[in-house]
Enzyme design. Structure first.
Site, PDB file in Angstrom:
ATOM      1  N   LYS A 190     -13.196   1.800  17.533  1.00 21.79           N
ATOM      2  CA  LYS A 190     -13.709   3.228  17.315  1.00 21.79           C
ATOM      3  C   LYS A 190     -12.515   3.813  16.942  1.00 21.79           C
ATOM      4  O   LYS A 190     -11.496   3.440  16.648  1.00 21.79           O
ATOM      5  CB  LYS A 190     -14.463   3.857  18.724  1.00 21.79           C
ATOM      6  CG  LYS A 190     -15.351   3.171  19.427  1.00 21.79           C
ATOM      7  CD  LYS A 190     -16.778   3.326  18.230  1.00 21.79           C
ATOM      8  CE  LYS A 190     -17.932   2.882  18.557  1.00 21.79           C
ATOM      9  NZ  LYS A 190     -18.517   1.952  19.641  1.00 21.79           N
TER      10      LYS A 190
HETATM   11  C1  LIG Z   1     -19.695   2.056  20.380  1.00 23.30           C
HETATM   12  C2  LIG Z   1     -21.022   2.698  20.407  1.00 23.30           C
HETATM   13  C3  LIG Z   1     -21.863   2.858  21.685  1.00 23.30           C
HETATM   14  C4  LIG Z   1     -21.417   2.197  22.916  1.00 23.30           C
HETATM   15  O1  LIG Z   1     -19.898   2.547  23.276  1.00 23.30           O
HETATM   16  P1  LIG Z   1     -19.252   1.873  24.594  1.00 23.30           P
HETATM   17  O2  LIG Z   1     -18.007   2.573  24.822  1.00 23.30           O
HETATM   18  O3  LIG Z   1     -18.796   0.387  24.198  1.00 23.30           O
HETATM   19  O4  LIG Z   1     -20.189   1.751  25.715  1.00 23.30           O
HETATM   20  C5  LIG Z   1     -23.128   3.582  21.621  1.00 23.30           C
HETATM   21  N1  LIG Z   1     -23.474   4.187  20.670  1.00 23.30           N
HETATM   22  C6  LIG Z   1     -22.772   4.032  19.401  1.00 23.30           C
HETATM   23  C7  LIG Z   1     -23.418   4.710  17.986  1.00 23.30           C
HETATM   24  C8  LIG Z   1     -21.699   3.138  19.268  1.00 23.30           C
HETATM   25  O5  LIG Z   1     -21.143   2.945  18.083  1.00 23.30           O
END
Ligand SMILES: *Cc1c(COP(=O)(O)O)cnc(C)c1O
Length: 396
Positions: A190
């Site tokens: 991210k």
């Molecule tokens: C990465 C992501 C998630 C999940 O995040 P985690 O921290 O891995 O649980 C949920 N929604 C979207 C749109 C994402 O890109």
């Protein structure tokens, strides 16, 4: 691979911050987590930020705090990561999938959203895809009219600002701060990375309090409170989970938060460069090119003209050392969702775009020259793999 899909700006500063935590020997939630929450809330302009173990946990606790449970329908795009919908199932509620705008707009289609509201609809999970704002003016107005809670899955939009709005109350606010709660992920790919980790932001004291208690087993006091001598006993007043972040992730998060603004600006510049080079290519369209707002630029999606060329196109890029991905396989097509939620309305634009989308490398460590090279290869791969009309079967 010459060019990775994503990479992270992480180094000595993060290493030192983690080493300090290790030397302190306080690893679970504590003062650094409180500091990270305060800094995050300040950046967002919200009253509260509650650190949790992932965005999935954040979405779950946000739904729980909004009182969503069995019998409730929650509107959610199918064109998202599966976690956005899984959180609805955790609460025993029913996901109702909503179509997207189309190849130019990968966010929720507002007329389809409205059409799927029933007397059982209780909430909307909004995803700001690739970091571009969904139409929060109309979503909030719709939610107000029907008494729905709005939860923003702002995983792609960390640091982005809402600028589309006609409503001056909403314009200028950070994405994730407009609905009842906003949820963020600090997963390894991210825009802000702690490995695993997440955050809920809200201005609602009750939601924040519920989330704080629920992330720690439903206990009324934390072990930090007890260690700090502020409390010696506790009660469990609600079913809770273990969704806490750690001091290590908070220490990483504090350093990464300091880099976010610069990293997002870099992502924006790289996205503009991609757009300049690829926008006129007849074998693809670029979503969101009409947008000039301050987006999160989490990923660089392109939509090929013809779904049949996708596999060959991705293979051709792989052979040129360029990693690609697909965002996203629609959630409603996964085996679990076909079994669990078989009765979904048609999602034609989701199916169409999902079959044609390819995600190109985007991260702050790419140089302008890197993007130029990638674009050269993308254009050559597109030319090489284009499905020609003459290859089409007669009559089809
Ligand atoms: C990465 C992501 C998630 C999940 O995040 P985690 O921290 O891995 O649980 C949920 N929604 C979207 C749109 C994402 O890109």
């Amino acid at each position: 691979m010459r060019f990775l899909l994503s990479d992270i700006d992480m180094g000595e500063e993060e290493a030192r911050a983690v080493a300090d935590v290790v030397r302190s020997k306080w690893l679970s939630i504590g003062p650094r987590t409180a500091e990270f929450e305060a800094a995050f809330a300040e950046m967002m302009g919200t009253k509260h930020a509650v650190a949790v173990s992932s965005c999935t946990a954040a979405l779950h606790l946000a739904l729980k705090a909004c009182g969503i449970g069995p019998g409730d329908e929650v509107l959610v795009p199918s064109y998202t990561f599966v976690a956005s919908a899984n959180a609805i199932l955790y609460q025993g509620a029913t996901p109702v999938f909503v179509d997207i705008g189309g190849p130019d707009d990968l966010n929720l289609d507002l007329s389809d959203l409205e059409a799927r509201i029933t007397p059982r609809t209780s909430a909307i999970i909004v995803v700001h895809l690739a970091g571009y704002a969904a139409d929060m003016d109309r979503i909030m107005a719709l939610a107000d009219r029907h008494g729905l809670a709005v939860i923003e899955d702002a995983c792609h939009a960390i640091g982005a600002t809402y600028e589309l709005g006609a409503d001056p109350q909403l314009t200028g606010r950070k994405l994730g701060t407009i609905g009842a709660a906003g949820c963020f992920s600090f997963f390894a790919n991210k825009n802000l990375v702690t490995g695993e980790g997440g955050m809920i932001v809200t201005d609602d004291d009750r939601i924040a309090e519920d989330a704080r208690r629920s992330r720690a087993h439903g206990m009324t006091k934390t072990s930090w409170d007890r260690a700090a001598g502020r409390a010696s006993d506790y009660d469990v007043v609600d079913l809770g989970y273990n969704y806490r972040g750690t001091e290590i992730t908070a220490a990483l998060g504090l350093v990464q938060l300091g880099k976010l603004h610069g990293a997002n600006a870099r992502r924006k510049a790289l996205t503009r460069r991609y757009e300049e080079r690829l926008a006129d290519c007849p074998s693809m369209t670029l979503p969101f090119t009409d947008r000039i707002d301050d987006a999160g630029h989490h990923i660089m999606p392109i939509v090929l003209k013809d779904a049949r060329s996708r596999t060959a196109f991705r293979e051709a890029l792989k052979a040129r050392g360029i990693q690609t991905s697909v965002h996203y396989p629609p959630v409603h097509l996964f085996t679990h969702y076909r079994k669990r939620c078989p009765e979904q309305g048609p999602l034609p634009k989701t199916l169409d775009v999902a079959a044609r989308e390819v995600t190109l490398p985007l991260h702050p460590l790419l140089s302008d020259a890197d993007v130029d090279t990638i674009c050269d290869e993308v254009l050559s791969a597109a030319g090489e793999t284009e499905v020609l009309e003459s290859q089409e079967s007669p009559g089809g």
